[in-house]
Scaffold this motif. Structure first.
Motif, PDB file in Angstrom:
ATOM      1  N   ILE A  37       0.500  -0.495   0.959  1.00  0.00           N
ATOM      2  CA  ILE A  37      -0.056  -1.095   2.240  1.00  0.00           C
ATOM      3  C   ILE A  37      -0.707  -2.422   1.590  1.00  0.00           C
ATOM      4  O   ILE A  37      -0.941  -3.297   2.336  1.00  0.00           O
ATOM      5  CB  ILE A  37      -0.977   0.004   2.771  1.00  0.00           C
ATOM      6  N   ALA A  38      -1.633  -2.229   0.557  1.00  0.00           N
ATOM      7  CA  ALA A  38      -2.268  -3.398   0.002  1.00  0.00           C
ATOM      8  C   ALA A  38      -1.465  -4.549  -0.493  1.00  0.00           C
ATOM      9  O   ALA A  38      -1.611  -5.730  -0.251  1.00  0.00           O
ATOM     10  CB  ALA A  38      -3.058  -2.862  -1.381  1.00  0.00           C
ATOM     11  N   ARG A  39      -0.194  -4.011  -1.042  1.00  0.00           N
ATOM     12  CA  ARG A  39       0.961  -5.219  -0.974  1.00  0.00           C
ATOM     13  C   ARG A  39       1.225  -5.933  -0.141  1.00  0.00           C
ATOM     14  O   ARG A  39       1.494  -7.258  -0.069  1.00  0.00           O
ATOM     15  CB  ARG A  39       2.022  -4.459  -2.113  1.00  0.00           C
ATOM     16  N   ALA A  40       1.446  -5.237   1.085  1.00  0.00           N
ATOM     17  CA  ALA A  40       1.737  -5.893   2.416  1.00  0.00           C
ATOM     18  C   ALA A  40       0.715  -6.681   3.009  1.00  0.00           C
ATOM     19  O   ALA A  40       0.861  -7.855   3.591  1.00  0.00           O
ATOM     20  CB  ALA A  40       2.062  -4.695   3.401  1.00  0.00           C
ATOM     21  N   ILE A  41      -0.602  -6.307   2.836  1.00  0.00           N
ATOM     22  CA  ILE A  41      -1.742  -7.084   3.056  1.00  0.00           C
ATOM     23  C   ILE A  41      -1.785  -8.467   2.581  1.00  0.00           C
ATOM     24  O   ILE A  41      -2.004  -9.505   3.039  1.00  0.00           O
ATOM     25  CB  ILE A  41      -3.013  -6.336   2.954  1.00  0.00           C
ATOM     26  N   MET A  62      -2.628  -3.856 -10.701  1.00  0.00           N
ATOM     27  CA  MET A  62      -2.880  -5.382 -10.510  1.00  0.00           C
ATOM     28  C   MET A  62      -1.179  -5.930 -10.055  1.00  0.00           C
ATOM     29  O   MET A  62      -1.247  -6.549  -9.217  1.00  0.00           O
ATOM     30  CB  MET A  62      -3.567  -6.035 -11.423  1.00  0.00           C
ATOM     31  N   GLU A  63      -0.450  -5.660 -11.161  1.00  0.00           N
ATOM     32  CA  GLU A  63       0.914  -6.465 -10.934  1.00  0.00           C
ATOM     33  C   GLU A  63       1.616  -5.554  -9.798  1.00  0.00           C
ATOM     34  O   GLU A  63       2.367  -6.481  -9.132  1.00  0.00           O
ATOM     35  CB  GLU A  63       1.429  -6.146 -12.388  1.00  0.00           C
ATOM     36  N   ASN A  64       1.415  -4.274  -9.338  1.00  0.00           N
ATOM     37  CA  ASN A  64       2.264  -3.946  -8.281  1.00  0.00           C
ATOM     38  C   ASN A  64       1.903  -4.485  -7.113  1.00  0.00           C
ATOM     39  O   ASN A  64       2.470  -4.650  -6.056  1.00  0.00           O
ATOM     40  CB  ASN A  64       1.976  -2.177  -8.303  1.00  0.00           C
ATOM     41  N   ILE A  65       0.503  -4.442  -6.972  1.00  0.00           N
ATOM     42  CA  ILE A  65      -0.144  -5.169  -5.585  1.00  0.00           C
ATOM     43  C   ILE A  65       0.368  -6.626  -5.433  1.00  0.00           C
ATOM     44  O   ILE A  65       0.750  -7.135  -4.606  1.00  0.00           O
ATOM     45  CB  ILE A  65      -1.527  -4.893  -5.540  1.00  0.00           C
ATOM     46  N   LEU A 105       3.318 -13.501  -5.597  1.00  0.00           N
ATOM     47  CA  LEU A 105       3.161 -13.518  -7.067  1.00  0.00           C
ATOM     48  C   LEU A 105       1.997 -14.495  -7.619  1.00  0.00           C
ATOM     49  O   LEU A 105       1.637 -14.542  -8.795  1.00  0.00           O
ATOM     50  CB  LEU A 105       4.493 -13.937  -7.508  1.00  0.00           C
ATOM     51  N   ASP A 106       1.678 -15.580  -6.624  1.00  0.00           N
ATOM     52  CA  ASP A 106       0.803 -16.479  -7.131  1.00  0.00           C
ATOM     53  C   ASP A 106      -0.740 -16.135  -6.712  1.00  0.00           C
ATOM     54  O   ASP A 106      -1.612 -16.706  -6.679  1.00  0.00           O
ATOM     55  CB  ASP A 106       1.275 -17.750  -6.389  1.00  0.00           C
ATOM     56  N   GLN A 137      -7.814 -12.092  -4.855  1.00  0.00           N
ATOM     57  CA  GLN A 137      -7.220 -11.949  -3.636  1.00  0.00           C
ATOM     58  C   GLN A 137      -6.313 -10.527  -3.601  1.00  0.00           C
ATOM     59  O   GLN A 137      -6.362  -9.979  -2.614  1.00  0.00           O
ATOM     60  CB  GLN A 137      -6.159 -12.979  -3.325  1.00  0.00           C
ATOM     61  N   VAL A 138      -6.100 -10.034  -4.916  1.00  0.00           N
ATOM     62  CA  VAL A 138      -5.364  -8.783  -5.009  1.00  0.00           C
ATOM     63  C   VAL A 138      -6.649  -7.773  -4.677  1.00  0.00           C
ATOM     64  O   VAL A 138      -6.069  -6.609  -3.966  1.00  0.00           O
ATOM     65  CB  VAL A 138      -4.987  -8.613  -6.386  1.00  0.00           C
ATOM     66  N   MET A 139      -7.567  -7.882  -5.230  1.00  0.00           N
ATOM     67  CA  MET A 139      -8.633  -6.870  -5.202  1.00  0.00           C
ATOM     68  C   MET A 139      -9.147  -6.743  -3.578  1.00  0.00           C
ATOM     69  O   MET A 139      -9.375  -5.862  -2.910  1.00  0.00           O
ATOM     70  CB  MET A 139     -10.082  -7.039  -5.877  1.00  0.00           C
TER      71      MET A 139
END
Length: 600
Positions: A509-513, A453-456, A461-462, A467-469
């Protein structure tokens, strides 16, 4: 595996001892209140301690006079007077110890604050340094500045500053007391100083270069160990254990030789000073006996003077140790300030262009670039990218594809030419704001020690958990995440080796999305996943890239057939550009690359 730092020789001296110590003094000036208190209490402690032998001499003289009186039929020793003197002496030594404790407490706080601020400054400095610096230094070499050098600086500073103040105060105070007892005996005691200074200067001159080499090679050893540990599996796979062991032994031997020589030479100072001090002690004792026989000095004063000679030799011996510590301080401080003085990237510009309302139009205008000015690798790169277009950059390894992305993000600045976003030169943006426009997915995945969760969420950061899921689902990562122990709360280890390479790529890729950028950069984003996963990612990427300007660097040309524009690079230049079908019809370099991937 050794970095560029290996070019330094083991015998290199500190380049600017005085300048480094001047910088350190300037750095310490912000703690001047604490340092002033340290000076006051250190002087007070030394002053009270100096008075002690004089008072003790009075007690000795009282006992001596009592014994003489008893022999001649007098009243004998006045124990009341002796007790009074000794109680007064005990009170003086008690105050001296209290002052010493207080100044030690304050100095420990100052040295730790200096370490804290230096580590903080280095941490902030790292974020302002250009990529070029890290391309020429090993990780261990940089980390050594934060750990070993600052630890050495803190420890030596804590000890040396207190000893300098105490030694100077003691020498001055003891000299005054010695002259008050006998100027002739004081002159004899002082005759040892020139010999002491000569020996100290010669030893310091010889040992300084080894202290410098010791700190430098400590960083090299750290760098080599960190590098080999990080690539341990590669080392074993290629049976290179013996080679890296030999390399470590070479660096370790150099460190050992430098450390041994520096410590041996500095260790010579103490016994030499003690030997010279003992010569002076013997001379003073003989002269004192002669003067006592002549009646020009009493027994108590001789006893006090001999103690003062001891006290006088002690700060001189400590001075030798202080010089030793100052060499370590200078060597460590020089490396720290050398790092802090490295040229920085310009983080802000006057009247920067705002990123608000930009559509994502990108233009490259006759861009030339070389990592070294004498070796240009991008010779003449020009193209126009409209907002929302998907642009693929293809070409053989070393053609300059990834370099163009680094230039676009301003990790490096162009040698000549211009890169514009919506008509604005990217050099007119603040770097941090410019990079907010971009989302990146690289072929080298980077994840940190923390939960999934923290990595994505690192992309924004907010962002909420929902939204992460959602981003993970869009990247087709949600399914495999839920099969892992603890799901989104699973902690990735330091190397993120508890998930597969393909899964790591899905997480980036999820982090970029989640970051939801205006411009996307995908550098071999699907190079580490299997074909089935690649298709899923490709569909997610198509949704993500819709309405956004996207740059896709790919070796698998089958993945970029639907690109709005394909730029074909060779040797730093665009040799062809167009859509997939157009380039195949031309039968040029792109067609050659494309067909070669399907040849049996």
């Amino acid at each position: 595996m050794r970095g560029p730092g290996m070019k330094h020789l083991a015998g290199e001296k500190a380049r600017d001892f005085k300048g480094t110590m001047g910088k350190l003094a300037g750095y310490l000036s912000r703690f001047k209140v604490g340092i002033i208190l340290v000076v006051i209490f250190a002087v007070g402690s030394a002053a009270f301690s100096i008075v002690g032998p004089k008072i003790l001499g009075q007690a000795t003289q009282a006992i001596f006079e009592g014994l003489v009186s008893k022999i001649t039929g007098g009243a004998g020793i006045d124990f009341g007077r002796v007790a009074q003197i000794l109680l007064f002496l005990l009170a003086i030594y008690g105050v001296s110890s209290l002052f010493s404790f207080v100044q030690g407490f304050i100095m420990s706080g100052v040295s730790q604050k200096v370490s804290y601020r230096l580590r903080r400054d280095i941490s902030q400095k790292i974020n302002r340094l250009p990529m070029k610096y890290f391309d020429t230094k090993t990780h261990g070499e940089v980390l050594s500045r934060v750990t070993n050098d600052i630890d050495t600086l803190s420890q030596s500073l804590n000890q040396s500053m207190t000893q300098i103040i105490t030694s100077i105060t003691t020498v001055i105070g003891v000299l005054i007391m010695m002259f008050s007892i006998s100027w002739l005996m004081t002159i004899v005691a002082l005759l040892i100083l020139p010999l002491s200074m000569l020996l100290i200067s010669r030893i310091v001159k010889r040992s300084q270069k080894y202290f410098k080499a010791q700190q430098e090679y400590l960083g090299h050893v750290n760098g080599q160990v960190e590098e080999v540990y990080g690539g341990h599996s590669i080392v074993k796979a290629f049976n290179n254990e013996q080679r890296v062991t030999d390399e470590f032994n070479h660096l370790n031997d150099t460190l050992y030789n430098s450390a041994w020589k520096s410590q041996f030479l500095s260790g010579l100072m103490q016994p030499m000073m003690q030997f010279i001090g003992n010569i002076g002690y013997v001379a003073v004792s003989i002269l004192g006996g002669v003067l006592a026989i002549r009646g020009t000095i009493n027994v108590g004063e001789i006893q006090s003077f001999i103690q003062y000679v001891r006290s006088f030799n002690q700060p001189i011996s400590q001075g030798a140790q202080v010089v030793n510590m100052l060499q370590s301080t200078a060597a460590a401080a020089e490396r720290v300030f050398e790092f802090l003085d490295e040229p920085e990237e310009d983080q802000t510009v006057p009247n920067p262009v705002s990123i608000e309302g930009l559509s994502g139009r990108v233009s490259f205008e006759h861009v030339r670039f070389g990592y070294n000015p004498d070796k240009i690798i991008v010779k003449d790169f020009s193209c126009e990218v409209e907002p929302g277009q998907k642009v693929a950059i293809v070409g053989p390894t070393g053609a300059g594809k990834t370099t163009m992305v680094k230039l676009l993000m301003r990790f490096y600045d162009v040698t000549s030419g211009t890169i514009r976003v919506d008509g604005h030169d990217i050099r007119d943006f603040n770097r941090s704001e410019l990079r907010e426009l971009f989302g990146m997915v690289l072929q080298d995945t980077w994840l940190f020690n923390g939960t999934i969760m923290e990595n994505i969420r690192y992309g924004r950061l907010d962002a909420t958990d929902e939204q992460v899921m959602a981003a993970a689902k869009a990247a087709h990562a949600d399914r495999f995440i839920r099969t892992l122990p603890d799901g989104y709360q699973m902690v990735l280890n330091e190397e993120a080796s508890n998930v597969s390479q393909g899964q790591k790529q899905l997480l980036t890729i999820a982090r970029a999305i989640l970051a939801d950028p205006k411009i996307l950069i995908l550098d071999e984003a699907t190079s580490s996943v299997d074909t089935r996963t690649e298709l899923r990612i490709q569909r997610a990427m198509d949704n993500l890239m819709r309405g956004r300007t996207s740059f896709v660097i790919a070796h698998r040309l089958s993945t970029i057939r639907d690109a709005d524009l394909i730029l074909v690079m060779r040797d730093g230049d665009i040799v062809e550009q167009g859509r997939h079908e157009e380039l195949l019809e031309r039968g040029g370099f792109y067609a050659e690359l494309y067909n070669s991937q399907f040849d049996s």
